[in-house]
Write an enzyme that holds these catalytic residues in place. Structure first.
Site, PDB file in Angstrom:
ATOM      1  CD  GLU A  95      -3.823   3.736  -5.424  1.00 14.85           C
ATOM      2  OE1 GLU A  95      -3.670   4.947  -5.597  1.00 14.85           O
ATOM      3  OE2 GLU A  95      -3.422   3.132  -4.409  1.00 14.85           O
TER       4      GLU A  95
ATOM      5  CG  ASN B 163      -3.171   3.839   1.350  1.00 16.11           C
ATOM      6  OD1 ASN B 163      -4.342   3.908   1.685  1.00 16.11           O
ATOM      7  ND2 ASN B 163      -2.543   2.692   1.181  1.00 16.11           N
TER       8      ASN B 163
ATOM      9  CB  SER C 196      -0.927  -0.009   1.211  1.00 14.99           C
ATOM     10  OG  SER C 196      -0.204  -0.337   2.366  1.00 14.99           O
TER      11      SER C 196
ATOM     12  CG  HIS D 237      -2.875  -0.389  -3.101  1.00 14.10           C
ATOM     13  ND1 HIS D 237      -3.260   0.905  -2.802  1.00 14.10           N
ATOM     14  CD2 HIS D 237      -2.971  -1.082  -1.939  1.00 14.10           C
ATOM     15  CE1 HIS D 237      -3.566   0.973  -1.518  1.00 14.10           C
ATOM     16  NE2 HIS D 237      -3.403  -0.210  -0.977  1.00 14.10           N
TER      17      HIS D 237
END
Ligand code: CAA
Length: 308
Positions: free
Chosen positions: A169, A207, A136, A157
């Site tokens: 992602e 994130n 992540s 991700h």
């Protein structure tokens, strides 16, 4: 450049460089079992690896329960559930990935652990197999350098809970070939997920935006601006977030939240990403959120109770 052109320009890898059929997953935890669930439901054969058979059995129980939720709400049929479960097998060692077209690593978010896994894994794989990390936040280019195939290494991700969240992602490392990107993208699309392409910068996109908000919520708690309940209610009802930020932090895992903040803080060298000391304290206490039954909420009773 069109998809066909990308493939035509790539080195000829023979028939095995076609669409992905068999997928290996390393790590049967929250993310690993979600990836195995979604991949099996999309028709891929899945080999799921963890250190012990017990972890695999636990994961299969969770996958069974989560598939039941989808059956109960009419999203899938009981037969689709049965078929999906039948497609998942236990990979006791990496040798069980010998016929995998793609292996997704979803182990603990620690770079040294991930690097060790890749070094041990690669000798067992087909030359054309793609290796992906569900990291992540860690640099894909750096992780790729620990493998024998940086051109067939990519970041995939997934979001938690994987069976429900629509986004993946995709992150290319500096050496990732076009054909790897195209095959990985096709895999994600076949799972019914939407792709967002991110450059290889610390914590990528989701994130980079989400974790500073969660960290700020912990500062808001730390500075006494509001209680756990007040902060979460404020964001659920005031910003229409499905979960409050502290509830979401518990859901993600406070150790994961902290490690992502550390990657942002160190990787971007900006004090605005400083992890909140209260987040550090919870992690040091082993209060990691839902997975340890206590975090910003205490989950040991019937209903979650705020811990502050
Ligand atoms: N598997 C299958 N189905 C699931 C599920 C799972 N693990 N979890 C929830 N569901 C289903 C439920 O069965 C329910 O289905 P129906 O609507 O068909 O009945 C639906 O999802 C909604 O669940 P609930 O009614 O139980 O609860 P909810 O409405 O609060 O939704 C949620 C749950 C989808 C998790 C929602 O709260 C949500 O979207 N939360 C935010 C999640 C989020 O932000 N995730 C990203 C985290 S960041 C990340 O993952 C990246 C990282 O690297 C840290």
């Amino acid at each position: 450049m069109g998809a066909n052109e990308e493939t035509n320009n790539a080195p000829d890898r023979g028939p095995s460089a076609g669409p992905i059929a068999k997928v290996g997953v390393i790590g049967a935890g929250q993310m690993g079992n979600g990836i195995a669930h979604a991949a099996a439901l999309a028709g891929f054969d899945v080999a799921l690896n963890d250190l012990e058979r017990e972890k695999f059995d636990e994961a299969m129980e969770v996958i069974g329960k989560n598939l039941d939720r989808q059956v109960n709400s009419g999203k899938i049929t009981a037969d689709e559930k049965k078929k999906a479960l039948g497609r998942i097998s236990f990979a006791e060692t990496y040798a069980d990935f010998a016929d995998a077209d793609l292996v997704v690593e979803a182990a603990t978010e620690e770079e040294t652990i991930k690097r060790k896994i890749f070094v041990a894994l690669c000798p067992f794989l087909k030359p054309d197999a793609i290796v992906a990390s569900n990291t992540s936040s860690i640099s894909i280019t750096r992780l790729a350098a620990a493998t024998d195939r940086p051109e067939r290494f990519i970041g995939l991700h997934f979001m938690n809970p994987v069976p429900v969240m629509e986004l993946v992602e995709i992150i290319r490392g500096i050496a990732t070939e076009d054909v790897t990107f195209t095959r990985a993208k096709e895999f994600v699309s076949k799972m019914g997920k939407t792709v967002a392409v991110s450059e290889d910068f610390p914590a990528f996109m989701v994130n980079r935006i989400l974790l500073p908000m969660i960290n700020e919520a912990v500062y808001t708690l730390y500075e006494g601006v509001g209680s756990v309940d007040a902060i979460d209610t404020a964001m659920r009802l005031g910003a229409h977030h499905p979960m409050g930020p502290l509830q979401l932090a518990d859901f993600i895992g406070l150790d994961t939240c902290l490690s992502i903040m550390q990657v942002l803080y160190e990787g971007l060298a900006d004090s605005k990403y400083r992890p909140c000391p209260l987040l550090v304290k919870y992690v040091e206490a082993g209060w990691l959120g839902r997975k340890s039954n206590r975090g910003f909420y205490d989950y040991r009773g019937e209903t979650p109770m705020p811990t502050r």
